[in-house]
Design a protein around this motif. Sequence first.
Motif, PDB file in Angstrom:
ATOM      1  N   ARG A  76      -5.357   2.383  -7.265  1.00 62.13           N
ATOM      2  CA  ARG A  76      -5.100   1.252  -6.735  1.00 62.13           C
ATOM      3  C   ARG A  76      -6.172   0.659  -6.026  1.00 62.13           C
ATOM      4  O   ARG A  76      -6.466  -0.692  -6.028  1.00 62.13           O
ATOM      5  CB  ARG A  76      -3.766   1.329  -6.079  1.00 62.13           C
ATOM      6  N   ARG A  89       0.815  -1.090  -0.009  1.00 62.03           N
ATOM      7  CA  ARG A  89      -0.212   0.141   0.036  1.00 62.03           C
ATOM      8  C   ARG A  89       0.856   1.241   0.062  1.00 62.03           C
ATOM      9  O   ARG A  89       0.347   2.326  -0.525  1.00 62.03           O
ATOM     10  CB  ARG A  89      -0.816  -0.152   1.087  1.00 62.03           C
ATOM     11  N   SER A  90       1.952   1.077   0.407  1.00 61.43           N
ATOM     12  CA  SER A  90       2.776   2.427   0.709  1.00 61.43           C
ATOM     13  C   SER A  90       3.644   2.746  -0.496  1.00 61.43           C
ATOM     14  O   SER A  90       4.007   3.792  -0.614  1.00 61.43           O
ATOM     15  CB  SER A  90       3.655   2.230   1.980  1.00 61.43           C
ATOM     16  N   ALA A 123       3.836   3.623  -3.824  1.00 60.93           N
ATOM     17  CA  ALA A 123       3.204   4.204  -4.830  1.00 60.93           C
ATOM     18  C   ALA A 123       4.061   4.209  -6.179  1.00 60.93           C
ATOM     19  O   ALA A 123       3.408   3.914  -7.193  1.00 60.93           O
ATOM     20  CB  ALA A 123       2.606   5.414  -4.480  1.00 60.93           C
ATOM     21  N   HIS A 135      -5.953  10.435  -8.598  1.00 62.01           N
ATOM     22  CA  HIS A 135      -4.760   9.938  -7.613  1.00 62.01           C
ATOM     23  C   HIS A 135      -4.439   8.319  -7.921  1.00 62.01           C
ATOM     24  O   HIS A 135      -5.484   7.836  -7.880  1.00 62.01           O
ATOM     25  CB  HIS A 135      -5.221  10.441  -6.224  1.00 62.01           C
ATOM     26  N   ASP A 136      -3.215   8.092  -7.824  1.00 60.14           N
ATOM     27  CA  ASP A 136      -2.935   6.813  -7.685  1.00 60.14           C
ATOM     28  C   ASP A 136      -3.491   6.043  -6.902  1.00 60.14           C
ATOM     29  O   ASP A 136      -4.040   4.889  -6.952  1.00 60.14           O
ATOM     30  CB  ASP A 136      -1.079   6.950  -7.726  1.00 60.14           C
ATOM     31  N   ILE A 137      -3.549   6.424  -5.611  1.00 59.19           N
ATOM     32  CA  ILE A 137      -4.027   5.518  -4.475  1.00 59.19           C
ATOM     33  C   ILE A 137      -5.409   5.149  -4.650  1.00 59.19           C
ATOM     34  O   ILE A 137      -5.910   3.995  -4.165  1.00 59.19           O
ATOM     35  CB  ILE A 137      -3.697   6.150  -3.076  1.00 59.19           C
ATOM     36  N   HIS A 138      -6.116   6.189  -5.166  1.00 59.37           N
ATOM     37  CA  HIS A 138      -7.597   5.825  -5.435  1.00 59.37           C
ATOM     38  C   HIS A 138      -7.890   4.640  -6.484  1.00 59.37           C
ATOM     39  O   HIS A 138      -8.758   3.886  -6.574  1.00 59.37           O
ATOM     40  CB  HIS A 138      -8.492   7.148  -5.965  1.00 59.37           C
TER      41      HIS A 138
END
Length: 563
Positions: free
Chosen positions: A486, A411-412, A414, A481-484
């Motif tokens: 993923r 998760r961390s 990116a 955003h990349d995190i969304h």
Amino acid sequence: MSYQALYRVWRPQAFIDVVGQEHVTKTLQNALLQQKISHAYLFSGPRGTGKTSAAKILAKAVNCERMPVSEPCNECAACQGIMDGSISDVIEIDAASNNGVEEIRDIRDKVKYAPNAVSYKVYIIDEVHMLSIGAFNALLKTLEEPPRHVIFILATTEPHKIPLTIISRCQRFDFKRITAHDIVKRMVHIANETGLKYDEKALHVIGAAAEGGMRDALSLLDQAISFSTDMVTVEDALTVTGSISQSSLNKLAKAIHEKEVAVALGALEELLLQGKDPARFSEDFILYFRDLLLYKTAPELEEAMVRARLDEDFKQLSESMLPEQIYEYIDILSKTQQEMRFSNHARTYLEVCLVKLCQTQVKSFPNDAPEMTELYKKIEALEKEITLLKEQSTKRSAEAKSDPAPRKAVRSNAKDFRVNARPIMQVLENATRQDLNAIKSRWGDLLESLNGQKMVQLAALLHDAEPSAASSNAFVLKFKHDIHCRMAMENETYFQTLSQTLEELAGTAYQIIAVPEKQWSEIRREFIEKKKPDGDQVKTNEEDPLVAEALKLVGEDLLEIKN
């Protein structure tokens, strides 16, 4: 009058004679020995507990010629003069009849004069709570700073009626109700000294009826002596106090336990014809059941019993009754006692109460009953289930603690997150503006539908996402955003729900391909570069002639295209 009442003859003349107030007498005796006498005292407590007597003893002790002493000698001229009232320096005032401002002003004017015969001038103000507000205000300054030779002793049964400004200027002593045991002990001493013949059980009846007041107990004893002939018996004491005999209470309790309503009502009728007070009867019956419960649960505390005596009938009842039954009896009697206070039909309430007591059903099972066995089995099964759940929870917690690193790394990190470009290229090959507009026209309805289905988390995730290219059966969903992006790709349920909802709205089943905004720009640029040598027309968002012209003028790096 040659005869004096017992409570006057046996008024305490020393601290040792004050019954049941050791916490007060010991403090005053220590103060006398150490010569730390305060200028003002407040004695508060119920009637007949020794407040005025202690005040007079203290007045004698501070003026005794043998001072410092813990007890007045009662032999010197000062003690004898205070006892017979010939010394005017000890002034006793009844505030109930002298409660005006003028009486207190008279005291205030006279305190400045030195005592005539003894060392201290002592003012004993009884029932001080009866003073008026003006009288309290007149007393205030004198009470705070009296002359060195003056001591004030205030006595009251209602300290809450005294202003706090007065209380704060006094040493306060709270006299408590005297226990029945101490009252009986004192009456035995008086009876032995006077040569009285008595039944000790009769003294216990009088002690219970006195309700914590020694003066009331001696008055009742005096009355019982006058009523009796040669010896004070239990029947004499019961008659004088209005209490119910032990045999009558045993008969009533047995009738209630055996559900004999007629016998119980007949016993009550007999007691009322004898002139017994209904309120007193209810009180005695409550105390009887209290003693019954105490004897059943803690038989070693026999001395704590207030009303009952340990005869055979009493012991048999204690063995046959369950504690749950006694709880119920006391509860019903207490409620009846409260209701009787506000009614003129006390007898009716008592009769209804006895019927209720006879009809009381207390459900109780022995330990080996089938109902208890079934209950034990259920409890055991529940305990096993709780233990199993605890073990599973502990196991999951241990697994989560032993392997936290890989999940955190996924998760961390990116920078390592990349989408597969091939499906996006395929969509771009067949993309048309018509297909893209068809999806965008339904996008608002899609988000509203997700909120209506309580898919709030998915709707929030799509807040910064938009369709960027579409063919007839697939479209590219660009995330800011990349995190969304993923999070959406890792949860397959999101895309399934999104695809099903969009199919319901548009009538077409679409394949959804997620891509972060930065990677979308790179893939689109790569697709355009590949198409340029072949001269093919790009069927994407950039097919618009205006867009093509803008690209020629400023270049792709400085141009941002929004639909």
